[in-house]
Design an enzyme around this catalytic site. Structure first.
Site, short mmCIF file in Angstrom:
data_model
loop_
_atom_site.label_atom_id
_atom_site.label_comp_id
_atom_site.label_asym_id
_atom_site.label_seq_id
_atom_site.Cartn_x
_atom_site.Cartn_y
_atom_site.Cartn_z
CB ILE A 77 26.12 27.14 7.39
CG1 ILE A 77 25.53 25.73 7.41
CG2 ILE A 77 27.64 27.14 7.33
CD1 ILE A 77 25.77 24.92 6.15
CD GLU A 111 32.90 36.18 2.81
OE1 GLU A 111 32.95 36.84 1.75
OE2 GLU A 111 31.82 35.87 3.35
CG ASN A 116 35.32 26.47 11.43
OD1 ASN A 116 35.47 25.26 11.60
ND2 ASN A 116 34.13 27.05 11.43
CE1 TYR A 123 31.08 25.37 4.23
CE2 TYR A 123 32.91 26.57 5.17
CZ TYR A 123 31.57 26.25 5.17
OH TYR A 123 30.73 26.79 6.09
#
Length: 160
Positions: A77, A111, A116, A123
């Protein structure tokens, strides 16, 4: 930066081979180590779900999901770096979560590089949980980098 409010100017379309020039440009701007074009082509020719986010007529992001039995796995993404922080990534993530729910997936996996933090925060804010670490999972400029394994338990009642 002002939060992005989804509007009719946003479209999420099925990725086409003709989209790959734009997708690869975004990939190269966003990541030091990129997916090869052949990986995108393989996803397009397989059962993977490949989507592009279009804003005002231009591709600004993309997502690729692999579906196996009742599980969805986020493979890639990305939002164009100039559009980062405007909510487009969240919009795209919610879109694929809703798609997974509609096809009766029970679990969503991903993952993410441990470095990051921006993505990890996204998330977590969407209900994903950390379930493990994959040591040396990602190639890095100097060796390898660990990946955080995250999951989201899916159900209409749970997420929507």
């Amino acid at each position: 930066m002002e939060a992005f409010v989804p509007s009719t100017d946003i479209q999420i379309n099925v990725m086409q081979v003709s989209s790959l020039a734009c997708v690869m440009e975004i990939e190269k701007l966003a990541y030091a180590i990129t997916w090869a074009r052949s990986l995108f082509e393989t996803s397009l020719s397989s059962a993977d779900e490949c989507w592009v986010l279009v804003l005002n007529g231009s591709i600004k992001g993309y997502v690729i999901i692999s579906n196996v039995l009742d599980e969805a796995h986020l493979l890639n993404i990305c939002i164009h770096p100039k559009e980062s922080g405007k909510g487009l990534g969240r919009h795209l993530l919610k879109f694929v979560i809703e798609k997974a729910i509609s096809r009766k997936a029970s679990m969503f996996f991903l993952e993410v590089r441990v470095s990051n933090q921006h993505a990890i925060d996204l998330y977590f804010s969407e209900g994903f949980n950390e379930v493990g670490v994959r040591p040396n999972y990602y190639p890095a400029s100097k060796g390898r980098e660990d990946a955080l394994l995250m999951t989201l338990e899916l159900s209409v009642d749970h997420y929507i």
